[in-house]
Design a protein around this motif. Sequence first.
Motif, mmCIF file in Angstrom:
data_model
loop_
_atom_site.group_PDB
_atom_site.id
_atom_site.type_symbol
_atom_site.label_atom_id
_atom_site.label_comp_id
_atom_site.label_asym_id
_atom_site.label_seq_id
_atom_site.Cartn_x
_atom_site.Cartn_y
_atom_site.Cartn_z
ATOM 1 N N UNK A 1 0.838 -1.210 0.000
ATOM 2 C CA UNK A 1 0.000 0.000 0.000
ATOM 3 C C UNK A 1 0.869 1.254 0.000
ATOM 4 N N UNK A 2 2.133 1.107 0.357
ATOM 5 C CA UNK A 2 3.048 2.242 0.339
ATOM 6 C C UNK A 2 3.672 2.460 -1.039
ATOM 7 N N UNK A 3 3.462 1.507 -1.948
ATOM 8 C CA UNK A 3 4.042 1.585 -3.286
ATOM 9 C C UNK A 3 2.992 2.009 -4.308
ATOM 10 N N UNK A 4 3.356 2.910 -5.186
ATOM 11 C CA UNK A 4 2.444 3.331 -6.256
ATOM 12 C C UNK A 4 3.274 3.841 -7.431
ATOM 13 N N UNK A 5 2.615 3.972 -8.585
ATOM 14 C CA UNK A 5 3.281 4.472 -9.779
ATOM 15 C C UNK A 5 2.679 5.812 -10.194
ATOM 16 N N UNK A 6 3.531 6.680 -10.676
ATOM 17 C CA UNK A 6 3.103 7.954 -11.241
ATOM 18 C C UNK A 6 3.281 7.878 -12.751
ATOM 19 N N UNK A 7 2.267 8.350 -13.511
ATOM 20 C CA UNK A 7 2.322 8.302 -14.968
ATOM 21 C C UNK A 7 1.600 9.513 -15.542
ATOM 22 N N UNK A 8 1.476 9.539 -16.877
ATOM 23 C CA UNK A 8 0.818 10.643 -17.566
ATOM 24 C C UNK A 8 -0.438 10.162 -18.280
ATOM 25 N N UNK A 9 -1.229 11.116 -18.744
ATOM 26 C CA UNK A 9 -2.388 10.874 -19.612
ATOM 27 C C UNK A 9 -3.412 9.924 -18.971
ATOM 28 N N UNK A 10 -3.580 9.971 -17.663
ATOM 29 C CA UNK A 10 -4.587 9.166 -16.949
ATOM 30 C C UNK A 10 -4.323 7.663 -17.019
ATOM 31 N N UNK A 11 -3.146 7.258 -17.476
ATOM 32 C CA UNK A 11 -2.789 5.835 -17.430
ATOM 33 C C UNK A 11 -2.486 5.448 -15.989
ATOM 34 N N UNK A 12 -2.689 4.165 -15.662
ATOM 35 C CA UNK A 12 -2.489 3.720 -14.282
ATOM 36 C C UNK A 12 -1.802 2.366 -14.244
ATOM 37 N N UNK A 13 -1.044 2.149 -13.158
ATOM 38 C CA UNK A 13 -0.414 0.856 -12.879
ATOM 39 C C UNK A 13 -0.766 0.493 -11.445
ATOM 40 N N UNK A 14 -1.610 -0.510 -11.264
ATOM 41 C CA UNK A 14 -2.034 -0.926 -9.933
ATOM 42 C C UNK A 14 -1.091 -1.996 -9.396
ATOM 43 N N UNK A 15 -0.389 -1.696 -8.309
ATOM 44 C CA UNK A 15 0.562 -2.643 -7.715
ATOM 45 C C UNK A 15 -0.203 -3.770 -7.031
ATOM 46 N N UNK A 16 0.086 -5.010 -7.421
ATOM 47 C CA UNK A 16 -0.607 -6.168 -6.849
ATOM 48 C C UNK A 16 0.306 -7.057 -6.024
ATOM 49 N N UNK A 17 1.633 -6.914 -6.192
ATOM 50 C CA UNK A 17 2.555 -7.763 -5.427
ATOM 51 C C UNK A 17 3.950 -7.145 -5.474
ATOM 52 N N UNK A 18 4.734 -7.446 -4.424
ATOM 53 C CA UNK A 18 6.120 -6.990 -4.378
ATOM 54 C C UNK A 18 6.953 -8.052 -3.671
ATOM 55 N N UNK A 19 8.065 -8.416 -4.278
ATOM 56 C CA UNK A 19 8.945 -9.438 -3.725
ATOM 57 C C UNK A 19 10.357 -8.875 -3.645
ATOM 58 N N UNK A 20 10.994 -9.076 -2.478
ATOM 59 C CA UNK A 20 12.339 -8.543 -2.277
ATOM 60 C C UNK A 20 13.370 -9.660 -2.254
ATOM 61 N N UNK A 21 14.569 -9.345 -2.711
ATOM 62 C CA UNK A 21 15.718 -10.230 -2.592
ATOM 63 C C UNK A 21 16.841 -9.388 -1.992
ATOM 64 N N UNK A 22 17.010 -9.514 -0.659
ATOM 65 C CA UNK A 22 17.983 -8.684 0.036
ATOM 66 C C UNK A 22 19.408 -8.990 -0.398
ATOM 67 N N UNK A 23 19.677 -10.246 -0.779
ATOM 68 C CA UNK A 23 21.031 -10.599 -1.180
ATOM 69 C C UNK A 23 21.429 -9.909 -2.485
ATOM 70 N N UNK A 24 20.465 -9.750 -3.384
ATOM 71 C CA UNK A 24 20.723 -9.076 -4.655
ATOM 72 C C UNK A 24 20.367 -7.595 -4.600
ATOM 73 N N UNK A 25 19.555 -7.236 -3.603
ATOM 74 C CA UNK A 25 19.101 -5.856 -3.516
ATOM 75 C C UNK A 25 18.108 -5.514 -4.601
ATOM 76 N N UNK A 26 17.195 -6.452 -4.898
ATOM 77 C CA UNK A 26 16.199 -6.217 -5.944
ATOM 78 C C UNK A 26 14.791 -6.200 -5.369
ATOM 79 N N UNK A 27 13.967 -5.385 -5.966
ATOM 80 C CA UNK A 27 12.549 -5.292 -5.635
ATOM 81 C C UNK A 27 11.762 -5.590 -6.908
ATOM 82 N N UNK A 28 11.055 -6.723 -6.916
ATOM 83 C CA UNK A 28 10.299 -7.134 -8.102
ATOM 84 C C UNK A 28 8.826 -6.829 -7.864
ATOM 85 N N UNK A 29 8.280 -5.944 -8.689
ATOM 86 C CA UNK A 29 6.904 -5.489 -8.523
ATOM 87 C C UNK A 29 6.039 -6.035 -9.651
ATOM 88 N N UNK A 30 4.869 -6.541 -9.285
ATOM 89 C CA UNK A 30 3.869 -6.944 -10.268
ATOM 90 C C UNK A 30 2.751 -5.901 -10.248
#
Length: 261
Positions: free
Chosen positions: A91-120
């Motif tokens: 709920x703390x993650x969101x996307x900003x875009x233009x022209x009324x387009x939207x990206x609804x975040x449905x999942x987030x997975x972290x890998x601390x060893x790689x330092x990656x955040x994978x967002x669906x």
Amino acid sequence: MKKNIFYALMMPALLLGAVSCTDYQDDIDKLGAENDALRSYNNQTISQLNSVVFQTEAGVVNITVDQPTATTIVYEVEPKALAVVLAADITRLSFLSQHDAAMAVTNAVADASKGTLTITATPSGFDGSKTYSLSLLYSEDGRSYQTAYTPVKVITHPTAGSMAINIPATSGGKYAVGASYQLSAVFTPAYITETDVTWSVDDPTLATIDANGVLTPLKNGTVTITCTSKDDPSVTASVTIEITGGNIPLDEGGVSQVDAE
């Protein structure tokens, strides 16, 4: 004497009240300290973030959007350990875009060893005729961290009637045996992205066409060339041409090359 008795009786009650008030205040102070500590910890998430950067694969510089299909977007997080904090509450993650387009975040997975955040996220409202970019926003306690904007590639599929065949013009509209002609598929609107096609002819004894759209007439006749979308095989385009200039077969009683001499 009576006053002394009254004070003696009241003193324990007053002391008890003082103790109770002191304990209550201690609880308030403890909760306040815990809240301050939690707020400080949360704010450190923002203050400690050195960067959150879109992770590109080889040759990939855009976020690809093929609505309504969910999109997977990978970000590099620095310091790496904060990837887990970012993924803990979508709920703390969101996307900003233009022209009324939207990206609804449905999942987030972290890998601390790689330092990656994978967002669906699920895209909506994107139009292939417009230019978009996306920025990831992380918010907490009235503070926020925003990534740089990343360009978006909007996948646009061909539809019925959106494809035509471009074929070189010839004198009299006829095509000669032994020559070669480069054909191409033309899409409308021009921003359609899925433009791969296959080629075929209805009579391969009259002409052939290769995977690149090069037509080679073989003998006189009328042939139909068809172009088919790989993305959607129901989307096709066809053109019929006349082939001329080939050798005219002689009857058995005709003049032979020897007779002509």
